[in-house]
Design an enzyme around this catalytic site. Sequence first.
Site: not given
Ligand code: G4F
Length: 329
Positions: A129, A131, A153
């Site tokens: 990932s 990440e 993670y």
């Molecule tokens: O959609 P996210 O939760 O994805 P994240 O953390 O980038 O991880 C995903 O991608 C990775 C690949 O790089 C995978 F390995 C992992 O398993 C997963 O699929 O969050 C994306 C961004 C973050 O910066 C988070 O802080 O969105 C921001 N965000 C802002 N508000 C939020 C929110 N994320 C989530 N989930 N929910 C919110 O309300």
Amino acid sequence: MKKKKILITGITGQDGSYLAEYLLSLGYEVHGIVRRVALEDPTHHFWRLQKVLDQLILHSGSLESFPTLFKIMREVQPDECYHLAAQSFVSVSFEDEFSMMQTNINGTHYLLAALKDACPECRLYFAGSSEMFGKAEETPQRETTRFHPRSVYGLTKVAGFELTRNYREAYNLFTCTGILFNHESPRRGYEFVTRKISSTAARIKLGMEKVMPLGNIEAKRDWGFAGEYVQMMHVMLQQDVPEDFVVGTGETHTVREFLEVVFGELNLNYQDYLVIEKNFYRPAEVDLLVADPQKAREKLGWKSKMNFEELALQMVRHDYDILKKGDDL
Ligand code: G4F
């Protein structure tokens, strides 16, 4: 000619379902490992596999059990194994670190050990990932960029990457890691930010919801379409020599831009609904991710087709159409 056999862990997830469909279309015999609870409640757990469920061979098993993984490996004798299963929601890693470490690190280790002992000719793909790069020291990120994970993670993915490399070097196995940047689709889980936005916006448009609660909307990600990315997993296992590859679009966008496209498609202004909630912020954030997929482009022929805007539109149109018909997401 004998069909090639495939084993997928995490087959019920977004990537697993696209990969299973793709490999069936190539004529493979596709096996999947699923938890017993999923087999007992197929409607709830197998919705992504509906199109192909009757063509799959599913085995009850858990990443937490080495004996089960060993037994499945020995019985199936797959030619290729795709290890996609993991606890993959980054936020959870701040709430339940120990369980995430247990599942992700031990699960990968058990699978590698089972492969070595029961089926050493099998080629293995490990789902790394972006990440792993975390607080990245260079932009864009490539295979040689130093890892600096910012969550448990990310840390578990670095451990999985190192285990995969070590099994390759120590035991001469064909094991490799795909370092995939964020990849989304209408099959994405609702807890991830893209699907949270597309589904909530559609609900707001239809009067079923009033607000769009989010955390850090300035975070930047390299978002691509999951349906394309799984094809690269397969291509990686067809190489002469096992190698690790970064896969991403090479473009980065903020969460705010995703909001703009999605709400704009529904003729709404996201600012009228956005509520910033502190509890959606992470204790340690990854501010900026963007891939340098040059190696994958040159060696695997990789080129992302669906751009950021098309991806966001595809997701919101899908969610809106379903809700408008009166069905639930
Ligand atoms: O959609 P996210 O939760 O994805 P994240 O953390 O980038 O991880 C995903 O991608 C990775 C690949 O790089 C995978 F390995 C992992 O398993 C997963 O699929 O969050 C994306 C961004 C973050 O910066 C988070 O802080 O969105 C921001 N965000 C802002 N508000 C939020 C929110 N994320 C989530 N989930 N929910 C919110 O309300």
